[in-house]
Design a protein around this motif. Structure first.
Motif, short mmCIF file in Angstrom:
data_model
loop_
_atom_site.label_atom_id
_atom_site.label_comp_id
_atom_site.label_asym_id
_atom_site.label_seq_id
_atom_site.Cartn_x
_atom_site.Cartn_y
_atom_site.Cartn_z
N THR A 25 0.85 -1.17 0.10
CA THR A 25 0.28 0.05 0.06
C THR A 25 0.96 1.29 0.19
OG1 THR A 25 -1.71 -1.34 1.25
CG2 THR A 25 -2.02 1.16 1.15
N GLU A 26 1.97 1.37 0.88
CA GLU A 26 2.96 2.40 0.84
C GLU A 26 3.44 2.46 -0.49
OE1 GLU A 26 5.43 3.25 3.87
OE2 GLU A 26 4.22 2.54 5.61
N ALA A 27 3.96 1.41 -1.31
CA ALA A 27 4.59 1.26 -2.47
C ALA A 27 3.61 2.00 -3.59
CB ALA A 27 4.95 -0.14 -2.86
N ALA A 28 2.42 1.62 -3.49
CA ALA A 28 1.46 2.12 -4.39
C ALA A 28 1.39 3.82 -4.30
CB ALA A 28 0.21 1.62 -4.24
N GLY A 51 -6.58 1.40 4.49
CA GLY A 51 -5.34 1.96 4.08
C GLY A 51 -5.18 3.25 3.39
N LYS A 52 -6.02 4.28 3.61
CA LYS A 52 -6.11 5.39 2.96
C LYS A 52 -5.02 6.02 3.66
CE LYS A 52 -10.38 6.19 4.31
NZ LYS A 52 -10.67 4.87 4.95
N THR A 53 -4.88 6.21 4.73
CA THR A 53 -3.76 6.89 5.38
C THR A 53 -2.37 6.34 5.07
OG1 THR A 53 -4.82 7.92 7.12
CG2 THR A 53 -2.73 8.00 7.46
N THR A 54 -2.39 5.11 5.08
CA THR A 54 -1.04 4.24 4.51
C THR A 54 -0.59 4.53 2.97
OG1 THR A 54 -1.78 2.51 6.10
CG2 THR A 54 -0.08 1.95 4.44
N LEU A 55 -1.51 4.81 2.33
CA LEU A 55 -1.30 5.17 0.92
C LEU A 55 -0.67 6.57 0.85
CD1 LEU A 55 -1.84 4.23 -2.15
CD2 LEU A 55 -3.67 6.06 -1.85
N VAL A 56 -1.45 7.47 1.76
CA VAL A 56 -0.62 8.83 1.82
C VAL A 56 0.59 9.01 2.36
CG1 VAL A 56 -0.92 11.36 2.80
CG2 VAL A 56 -3.16 10.05 2.01
N LEU A 117 -5.26 15.44 -1.12
CA LEU A 117 -5.87 14.15 -0.91
C LEU A 117 -7.14 14.08 0.13
CD1 LEU A 117 -1.99 12.71 -0.66
CD2 LEU A 117 -3.71 12.72 -2.75
N VAL A 118 -8.16 13.63 -0.15
CA VAL A 118 -9.41 13.91 0.66
C VAL A 118 -10.07 12.66 1.04
CG1 VAL A 118 -11.65 14.92 0.80
CG2 VAL A 118 -9.89 15.98 -0.69
N GLU A 119 -9.81 12.11 2.25
CA GLU A 119 -10.67 11.04 2.84
C GLU A 119 -11.97 11.34 3.28
OE1 GLU A 119 -8.52 8.66 5.91
OE2 GLU A 119 -6.52 9.48 5.30
N TRP A 120 -12.95 10.51 3.02
CA TRP A 120 -14.45 10.73 3.16
C TRP A 120 -14.89 11.99 2.55
CZ3 TRP A 120 -16.41 6.64 5.28
CH2 TRP A 120 -15.49 5.64 6.10
N PRO A 121 -14.51 11.90 1.06
CA PRO A 121 -15.17 13.39 0.56
C PRO A 121 -16.71 13.37 0.45
CG PRO A 121 -14.50 11.50 -0.97
CD PRO A 121 -14.15 11.15 0.34
N ASP A 122 -17.43 12.23 0.71
CA ASP A 122 -18.97 12.53 0.45
C ASP A 122 -19.35 13.06 1.67
OD1 ASP A 122 -18.91 10.91 -1.47
OD2 ASP A 122 -19.40 8.95 -0.56
N LYS A 123 -18.76 13.13 2.83
CA LYS A 123 -19.17 14.05 3.92
C LYS A 123 -19.35 15.38 3.75
CE LYS A 123 -19.28 10.53 7.04
NZ LYS A 123 -20.12 10.49 8.50
N ALA A 124 -18.62 16.00 2.63
CA ALA A 124 -18.40 17.46 2.48
C ALA A 124 -19.22 17.93 1.09
CB ALA A 124 -17.11 17.78 2.40
N SER A 125 -19.69 16.81 0.53
CA SER A 125 -20.58 16.96 -0.76
C SER A 125 -21.92 17.70 -0.33
CB SER A 125 -20.74 15.66 -1.17
OG SER A 125 -21.36 15.68 -2.46
N PRO A 126 -22.20 18.54 -1.09
CA PRO A 126 -21.75 19.11 -2.39
C PRO A 126 -20.72 20.26 -2.74
CG PRO A 126 -23.91 20.27 -2.00
CD PRO A 126 -23.33 19.32 -0.81
N ILE A 146 -6.83 -2.21 -4.65
CA ILE A 146 -6.76 -0.79 -5.10
C ILE A 146 -7.64 -0.47 -6.51
CG2 ILE A 146 -4.41 -0.75 -5.92
CD1 ILE A 146 -4.27 2.09 -4.92
N GLU A 147 -8.39 0.43 -6.26
CA GLU A 147 -8.99 0.62 -8.00
C GLU A 147 -8.79 2.30 -8.01
OE1 GLU A 147 -13.18 0.78 -10.11
OE2 GLU A 147 -12.99 -0.29 -8.12
N VAL A 148 -8.15 2.42 -9.09
CA VAL A 148 -7.77 4.09 -9.34
C VAL A 148 -8.47 4.20 -10.94
CG1 VAL A 148 -5.88 5.48 -9.93
CG2 VAL A 148 -5.58 3.60 -8.25
N SER A 149 -9.19 5.68 -10.65
CA SER A 149 -9.98 6.05 -12.00
C SER A 149 -9.68 7.52 -12.06
CB SER A 149 -11.47 5.95 -11.53
OG SER A 149 -11.87 4.58 -11.19
#
Length: 171
Positions: A25-28, A51-56, A117-126, A146-149
């Motif tokens: 995850t850190e390597a990604a 693993g969101k913070t691990t990725l960061v 880099l935003v964790e839990w973006p839905d909580k600030a939508s719209p 991991i799925e990247v789009s």
């Protein structure tokens, strides 16, 4: 070892991979670092512990940050001033209503001078700026998936560079 489950599509703008452990995850994240440029907004989606913070942490280590990397769950934002860019790590998990984003005055960070880099973006939508790249992390067996789009042209540029860093086959 990062194992590709679904290679980049014809546009080279997304892929799915298996991350066997925290090191993967850190390597990604480290592979994502060279693809970042000012103005990018990246949504990090996944359940608690995905693993969101691990990725960061992987991104930050690759950019030269050797200090502690913690989730901004209570602080909302952890800013990092690095040699080539400013990186802002957000976590909106604790928002009860989206208007808390506006009340906190966080929209000023999304003006194009740093990477968000935003964790839990839905909580600030719209109210939150739209994502250029979306990264979805999920537990899968003993590791993570991991799925990247890419969602914008800037996101496509970023994701193509990430594909290159991970040595993914060209579409």
């Amino acid at each position: 070892m990062i194992r590709i489950l679904h290679p980049a599509d014809d546009s080279g703008c997304g892929f799915i991979a298996q991350l066997d452990n925290e090191t993967d995850t850190e390597a990604a994240g480290a592979a994502l670092a060279p693809a970042l440029h000012a103005g990018l907004v990246i949504y990090l989606r996944g359940d608690l512990g995905a693993g969101k913070t691990t990725l960061v942490r992987g991104v930050l280590r690759a950019l030269g940050h050797d200090g502690k990397v913690k989730s901004p769950t209570y602080t909302l934002i952890e800013p990092y001033v690095l040699s080539r860019l400013n990186l802002y790590h957000f976590d909106f998990y604790r928002f009860a209503v989206p208007e808390e984003y506006l009340e906190a005055g966080l929209d000023e960070y999304f003006g194009g001078t740093g990477v968000c880099l935003v964790e839990w973006p839905d909580k600030a939508s719209p109210y939150l700026a739209p994502a250029d790249v979306e990264v979805r992390l999920a537990t899968a067996g003993t590791g993570r998936r991991i799925e990247v789009s890419a969602l914008t042209e800037a996101g496509r540029t970023c994701t193509k560079k990430l594909n290159s860093e991970l040595n993914l086959p060209a579409p």
